[in-house]
Design a protein around this motif. Structure first.
Motif, PDB file in Angstrom:
ATOM      1  N   LEU A 106       0.881  -1.168   0.000  1.00 33.41           N
ATOM      2  CA  LEU A 106       0.000   0.000   0.000  1.00 33.41           C
ATOM      3  C   LEU A 106       0.924   1.225   0.000  1.00 33.41           C
ATOM      4  CD1 LEU A 106      -2.948   0.749   0.059  1.00 33.41           C
ATOM      5  CD2 LEU A 106      -2.858   0.752   2.550  1.00 33.41           C
ATOM      6  N   ALA A 107       0.994   1.888  -1.152  1.00 29.49           N
ATOM      7  CA  ALA A 107       2.005   2.935  -1.332  1.00 29.49           C
ATOM      8  C   ALA A 107       1.944   4.048  -0.279  1.00 29.49           C
ATOM      9  CB  ALA A 107       1.910   3.507  -2.748  1.00 29.49           C
ATOM     10  N   PRO A 108       0.751   4.602   0.049  1.00 28.10           N
ATOM     11  CA  PRO A 108       0.766   5.698   1.028  1.00 28.10           C
ATOM     12  C   PRO A 108       1.331   5.278   2.387  1.00 28.10           C
ATOM     13  CG  PRO A 108      -1.372   5.540  -0.058  1.00 28.10           C
ATOM     14  CD  PRO A 108      -0.595   4.321  -0.445  1.00 28.10           C
ATOM     15  N   ALA A 109       1.235   3.976   2.709  1.00 26.92           N
ATOM     16  CA  ALA A 109       1.739   3.523   4.011  1.00 26.92           C
ATOM     17  C   ALA A 109       3.264   3.394   4.004  1.00 26.92           C
ATOM     18  CB  ALA A 109       1.107   2.169   4.362  1.00 26.92           C
ATOM     19  N   ASP A 110       3.848   3.096   2.843  1.00 28.67           N
ATOM     20  CA  ASP A 110       5.300   2.905   2.775  1.00 28.67           C
ATOM     21  C   ASP A 110       5.804   3.192   1.351  1.00 28.67           C
ATOM     22  OD1 ASP A 110       7.913   2.222   3.110  1.00 28.67           O
ATOM     23  OD2 ASP A 110       7.537   0.180   3.855  1.00 28.67           O
ATOM     24  N   PRO A 111       5.881   4.475   0.984  1.00 28.47           N
ATOM     25  CA  PRO A 111       6.274   4.816  -0.390  1.00 28.47           C
ATOM     26  C   PRO A 111       7.659   4.266  -0.756  1.00 28.47           C
ATOM     27  CG  PRO A 111       5.559   6.782   0.821  1.00 28.47           C
ATOM     28  CD  PRO A 111       5.612   5.667   1.806  1.00 28.47           C
ATOM     29  N   GLU A 112       8.574   4.267   0.225  1.00 26.71           N
ATOM     30  CA  GLU A 112       9.945   3.838  -0.071  1.00 26.71           C
ATOM     31  C   GLU A 112       9.989   2.352  -0.467  1.00 26.71           C
ATOM     32  OE1 GLU A 112      12.376   5.789  -0.635  1.00 26.71           O
ATOM     33  OE2 GLU A 112      13.842   4.176  -0.902  1.00 26.71           O
ATOM     34  N   ALA A 113       9.106   1.548   0.118  1.00 23.36           N
ATOM     35  CA  ALA A 113       9.077   0.112  -0.225  1.00 23.36           C
ATOM     36  C   ALA A 113       8.721  -0.049  -1.712  1.00 23.36           C
ATOM     37  CB  ALA A 113       8.055  -0.616   0.642  1.00 23.36           C
ATOM     38  N   VAL A 114       7.825   0.791  -2.198  1.00 19.79           N
ATOM     39  CA  VAL A 114       7.417   0.719  -3.611  1.00 19.79           C
ATOM     40  C   VAL A 114       8.582   1.163  -4.495  1.00 19.79           C
ATOM     41  CG1 VAL A 114       5.782   1.588  -5.339  1.00 19.79           C
ATOM     42  CG2 VAL A 114       5.007   1.157  -2.983  1.00 19.79           C
ATOM     43  N   LEU A 115       9.235   2.266  -4.106  1.00 18.66           N
ATOM     44  CA  LEU A 115      10.340   2.782  -4.926  1.00 18.66           C
ATOM     45  C   LEU A 115      11.514   1.792  -4.964  1.00 18.66           C
ATOM     46  CD1 LEU A 115      10.112   6.517  -3.839  1.00 18.66           C
ATOM     47  CD2 LEU A 115       9.604   5.592  -6.110  1.00 18.66           C
ATOM     48  N   LYS A 116      11.745   1.124  -3.846  1.00 18.54           N
ATOM     49  CA  LYS A 116      12.827   0.113  -3.806  1.00 18.54           C
ATOM     50  C   LYS A 116      12.545  -0.997  -4.802  1.00 18.54           C
ATOM     51  CE  LYS A 116      15.274   0.198   0.541  1.00 18.54           C
ATOM     52  NZ  LYS A 116      14.739   0.319   1.891  1.00 18.54           N
ATOM     53  N   ARG A 117      11.287  -1.451  -4.812  1.00 16.26           N
ATOM     54  CA  ARG A 117      10.905  -2.504  -5.762  1.00 16.26           C
ATOM     55  C   ARG A 117      11.101  -2.025  -7.197  1.00 16.26           C
ATOM     56  NH1 ARG A 117      10.285  -7.849  -4.201  1.00 16.26           N
ATOM     57  NH2 ARG A 117       8.883  -7.981  -2.430  1.00 16.26           N
ATOM     58  N   LEU A 118      10.678  -0.783  -7.466  1.00 18.97           N
ATOM     59  CA  LEU A 118      10.759  -0.274  -8.848  1.00 18.97           C
ATOM     60  C   LEU A 118      12.210  -0.158  -9.309  1.00 18.97           C
ATOM     61  CD1 LEU A 118       7.987   2.484  -8.687  1.00 18.97           C
ATOM     62  CD2 LEU A 118       7.871   0.354  -9.984  1.00 18.97           C
ATOM     63  N   ALA A 119      13.111   0.070  -8.353  1.00 18.74           N
ATOM     64  CA  ALA A 119      14.530   0.224  -8.704  1.00 18.74           C
ATOM     65  C   ALA A 119      15.253  -1.126  -8.765  1.00 18.74           C
ATOM     66  CB  ALA A 119      15.206   1.135  -7.679  1.00 18.74           C
ATOM     67  N   ASP A 120      14.617  -2.170  -8.261  1.00 21.83           N
ATOM     68  CA  ASP A 120      15.246  -3.494  -8.173  1.00 21.83           C
ATOM     69  C   ASP A 120      15.441  -4.084  -9.588  1.00 21.83           C
ATOM     70  OD1 ASP A 120      15.739  -6.193  -7.886  1.00 21.83           O
ATOM     71  OD2 ASP A 120      14.362  -6.441  -6.207  1.00 21.83           O
ATOM     72  N   PRO A 121      16.690  -4.468  -9.938  1.00 17.99           N
ATOM     73  CA  PRO A 121      16.932  -5.002 -11.294  1.00 17.99           C
ATOM     74  C   PRO A 121      16.100  -6.245 -11.633  1.00 17.99           C
ATOM     75  CG  PRO A 121      19.004  -4.686 -10.086  1.00 17.99           C
ATOM     76  CD  PRO A 121      17.909  -4.402  -9.117  1.00 17.99           C
ATOM     77  N   SER A 122      15.630  -6.988 -10.610  1.00 18.14           N
ATOM     78  CA  SER A 122      14.843  -8.192 -10.934  1.00 18.14           C
ATOM     79  C   SER A 122      13.439  -7.822 -11.432  1.00 18.14           C
ATOM     80  CB  SER A 122      14.770  -9.137  -9.731  1.00 18.14           C
ATOM     81  OG  SER A 122      14.141  -8.485  -8.660  1.00 18.14           O
ATOM     82  N   ILE A 123      13.015  -6.575 -11.197  1.00 19.27           N
ATOM     83  CA  ILE A 123      11.722  -6.116 -11.734  1.00 19.27           C
ATOM     84  C   ILE A 123      11.965  -5.641 -13.165  1.00 19.27           C
ATOM     85  CG2 ILE A 123       9.863  -4.373 -11.523  1.00 19.27           C
ATOM     86  CD1 ILE A 123       9.828  -6.581  -9.316  1.00 19.27           C
ATOM     87  N   ARG A 124      11.328  -6.312 -14.127  1.00 16.83           N
ATOM     88  CA  ARG A 124      11.605  -5.979 -15.523  1.00 16.83           C
ATOM     89  C   ARG A 124      10.377  -5.465 -16.276  1.00 16.83           C
ATOM     90  NH1 ARG A 124      14.466 -10.992 -17.838  1.00 16.83           N
ATOM     91  NH2 ARG A 124      13.534 -12.167 -16.135  1.00 16.83           N
ATOM     92  N   ILE A 125       9.220  -5.573 -15.604  1.00 14.70           N
ATOM     93  CA  ILE A 125       7.982  -5.035 -16.192  1.00 14.70           C
ATOM     94  C   ILE A 125       7.222  -4.296 -15.097  1.00 14.70           C
ATOM     95  CG2 ILE A 125       5.719  -5.611 -17.209  1.00 14.70           C
ATOM     96  CD1 ILE A 125       7.015  -8.065 -18.485  1.00 14.70           C
ATOM     97  N   VAL A 126       6.696  -3.112 -15.433  1.00 16.15           N
ATOM     98  CA  VAL A 126       5.769  -2.420 -14.527  1.00 16.15           C
ATOM     99  C   VAL A 126       4.455  -2.283 -15.293  1.00 16.15           C
ATOM    100  CG1 VAL A 126       5.269  -0.277 -13.315  1.00 16.15           C
ATOM    101  CG2 VAL A 126       7.567  -1.255 -13.223  1.00 16.15           C
ATOM    102  N   SER A 127       3.434  -2.956 -14.778  1.00 17.01           N
ATOM    103  CA  SER A 127       2.158  -2.975 -15.495  1.00 17.01           C
ATOM    104  C   SER A 127       1.115  -2.198 -14.713  1.00 17.01           C
ATOM    105  CB  SER A 127       1.724  -4.424 -15.719  1.00 17.01           C
ATOM    106  OG  SER A 127       1.660  -5.106 -14.490  1.00 17.01           O
ATOM    107  N   MET A 128      -0.033  -1.964 -15.353  1.00 14.52           N
ATOM    108  CA  MET A 128      -1.063  -1.198 -14.649  1.00 14.52           C
ATOM    109  C   MET A 128      -2.454  -1.429 -15.213  1.00 14.52           C
ATOM    110  SD  MET A 128       0.516   2.140 -16.283  1.00 14.52           S
ATOM    111  CE  MET A 128       2.010   1.348 -15.823  1.00 14.52           C
ATOM    112  N   THR A 129      -3.459  -1.432 -14.322  1.00 12.55           N
ATOM    113  CA  THR A 129      -4.874  -1.303 -14.686  1.00 12.55           C
ATOM    114  C   THR A 129      -5.394  -0.209 -13.763  1.00 12.55           C
ATOM    115  OG1 THR A 129      -5.241  -3.189 -13.210  1.00 12.55           O
ATOM    116  CG2 THR A 129      -5.486  -3.605 -15.575  1.00 12.55           C
ATOM    117  N   ILE A 130      -5.326   1.011 -14.226  1.00 12.75           N
ATOM    118  CA  ILE A 130      -5.662   2.166 -13.385  1.00 12.75           C
ATOM    119  C   ILE A 130      -6.891   2.882 -13.940  1.00 12.75           C
ATOM    120  CG2 ILE A 130      -3.351   2.516 -12.421  1.00 12.75           C
ATOM    121  CD1 ILE A 130      -2.837   4.580 -14.677  1.00 12.75           C
ATOM    122  N   THR A 131      -7.657   2.180 -14.755  1.00  8.37           N
ATOM    123  CA  THR A 131      -8.889   2.639 -15.431  1.00  8.37           C
ATOM    124  C   THR A 131      -8.560   3.553 -16.632  1.00  8.37           C
ATOM    125  OG1 THR A 131      -9.466   4.672 -14.252  1.00  8.37           O
ATOM    126  CG2 THR A 131     -10.138   2.609 -13.214  1.00  8.37           C
TER     127      THR A 131
END
Ligand code: NAD
Length: 485
Positions: A106-131
């Protein structure tokens, strides 16, 4: 509640993930963990994890508040597992546990946890269904809306973002600075050329934040277009109870979807992709022809049957499509007005697609309401009907079925069905002026509505005269009396 423990003793008939959930490593971050994502993308990823366990998904929720916190708690408690019931139009169902979602933040509860994941080299796709509206495109300019207050806030403090644009671009900034490859930004929203829309939105934000960074993203990230399709209704409290009764599970997050599913995706990725072809995803060079078929056949059929269906007094899509006369009109519309204007994409026949659309709409288990489908009809008409209308007008073809559809839409906007029941049509883009036109008693004024703007440059005199004639018949004798022979 279901957990990893539950997987060891599932009720008979419930399929467990065909891989060891503990072996799965995250390779995708997904924004907007709604029902559609859970029944579509996560379903496909679930199918390939036995071949490659490096594509597990980390879900991210951006909204705060009680509902979001409850959802995050439920995901954590259930080890991010949930059941998906796939129901065929015949009523037959299959239940499986989906294990592709491996974490939920839940991003508002821990924004840094989300940013860490996004910067992690093992993450190679960022997808979305945001309407469809989530891409913050200003309809009047067709550009990313930099004036949006949330975007403004992120631009002022880009390392502490709150929007999806702020997160994704800050994640990419960290990767560039650390010498990590850019990821693929993969939209799974129901938009034509969703990759292009995502490109416009994320680059629009990035350019305003830092043109150098925007250039790096442009050169290194990828934004594939994809056509997604699977009817996934929201789950009411009674549906929730029934799903658990039928499966024998005690799932806090049960989900139902039709048995049909399709994903046509451009094979355009920045840093590899899952072996999606093994799960039935059609990987292509260009999705355009698939989008045309979906929009002019599936989406157009929805409104073509629901506008008159509302006037008859039907409540659900399956009732409207199983109404013999409305179905016959829909079949004629598809056979005579739409199919001759389309090119079948590889691997599809237009007749087969037509039959699947009609069969899918008759699926009772979806419980889809005609009024929901007809909502925002003004925008939908312009996207779903325009090309068919233009071709009929240009080729001087029989316009009676098209005129009937327009007449039914305009009569539907008056808010009263043939049983005398009233309802509230939903047209979010209408202001007082448009509603005044829609409610006028005469048969012509409403033809000025913006719903028909996209073919106003053509000679519509014959079409408009036919609409007027059909509206009169609908009002005097009922909608079925106006059905074209
Ligand atoms: P949903 O309401 O279950 O989920 C939507 C999710 O998006 C929620 O998690 C919400 O928090 C998040 N969200 C909404 N606006 C956002 C924003 N501005 N920024 C970030 N996150 C945001 O809806 P759903 O049924 O999952 O549908 C979502 C989208 O999926 C649709 O808009 C459509 O584009 C696509 N889709 C849905 C279906 C379907 O049948 N439900 C079929 C095809 C495509």
């Amino acid at each position: 509640m279901i957990t990893r423990e539950t997987l060891k003793s599932l009720p008979s008939g419930v399929k467990a993930p065909p891989y060891n959930v503990a072996d799965v490593k995250p390779g995708i971050v997904h924004f907007g963990v709604g029902n559609f994502f859970r029944a579509h993308q996560a379903f496909y990823i679930d199918k390939i994890l036995k071949d490659d366990p490096n594509w597990g998904i980390v879900g991210v929720g951006l909204t705060d508040g009680e509902r979001s916190e409850k959802k995050a708690k439920q995901f954590k408690e259930q080890d991010c597992l949930y059941s998906l019931t796939e129901t065929a139009p015949s009523g037959e169902s299959e239940v499986r546990i989906i294990g592709a979602l491996r974490d939920y933040l839940l991003a508002p509860a821990d924004p840094e946890a989300v940013l860490k994941r996004l910067a992690d080299p093992s993450i190679r796709i960022v997808s979305m269904t945001i309407t469809e509206g989530g891409y913050n495109i200003d309809e009047s300019t067709g550009e990313f809306d930099l004036k949006n207050p949330a975007v403004q806030k992120d631009l002022k403090n880009p390392e502490k973002p709150s929007t999806v644009f702020g997160y994704v671009v800050e994640g990419l900034r960290r990767r560039r600075d650390a010498g990590v490859k850019a990821f693929t930004v993969m939209s799974c929203d129901n938009l034509r050329h969703n990759g292009h829309v995502a490109h416009k939105a994320f680059l629009g934000y990035a350019k305003a934040r830092d043109p150098e960074l925007a250039k790096w993203i442009e050169e290194n990230a990828a934004f594939p277009n994809g056509m997604v399709d699977r009817i996934t209704p929201s789950v009411s409290a009674s549906a929730h109870k029934k799903l658990n009764e039928d499966s024998g599970l005690d799932d806090d997050l049960p989900l139902v979807a039709e048995d049909f599913t399709q994903w046509v995706l451009e094979d355009n990725f920045a840093d590899g992709r899952p072996p999606l072809e093994k799960a039935g995803v059609q990987l292509v060079d260009d999705v355009t022809d698939y989008e045309h078929v979906k929009i002019r056949m599936l989406n157009a059929s929805h409104i073509t049957v629901c506008f008159p269906g509302i006037l008859v007094g039907h409540e659900y899509v399956d009732e409207a499509v199983n109404d013999k006369e409305l179905r016959s009109n829909l079949e004629n519309y598809l056979n005579k007005d739409v199919i001759p204007t389309l090119k079948a994409p590889p691997g599809m026949t237009l007749e087969g697609y037509r039959d699947s659309v009609i069969s899918r709409f008759s699926n009772r288990a979806m419980g889809d309401q005609v009024l929901r489908v007809a909502g925002d009809g003004s925008s939908k008409i312009q996207v779903f009907w325009t090309e068919t209308v233009r071709q009929a007008l240009e080729k001087k073809n029989d316009i009676s079925r098209i005129a009937f559809g327009i007449a039914a839409y305009l009569e539907m906007l008056r808010g009263k069905n043939e049983k005398g029941e009233t309802y509230e049509p939903n047209e979010p883009t209408f202001g007082d002026k448009q509603w005044e036109l829609a409610h006028k008693d005469d048969f012509e004024s409403a033809l000025k509505l913006p719903s028909f703007d996209s073919w106003r440059d053509l000679d519509t005199s014959e079409l408009n005269a036919k609409v007027v004639e059909m509206r009169k018949i609908i009002r005097e004798k009922g909608v079925k009396a106006a059905l074209p022979k």
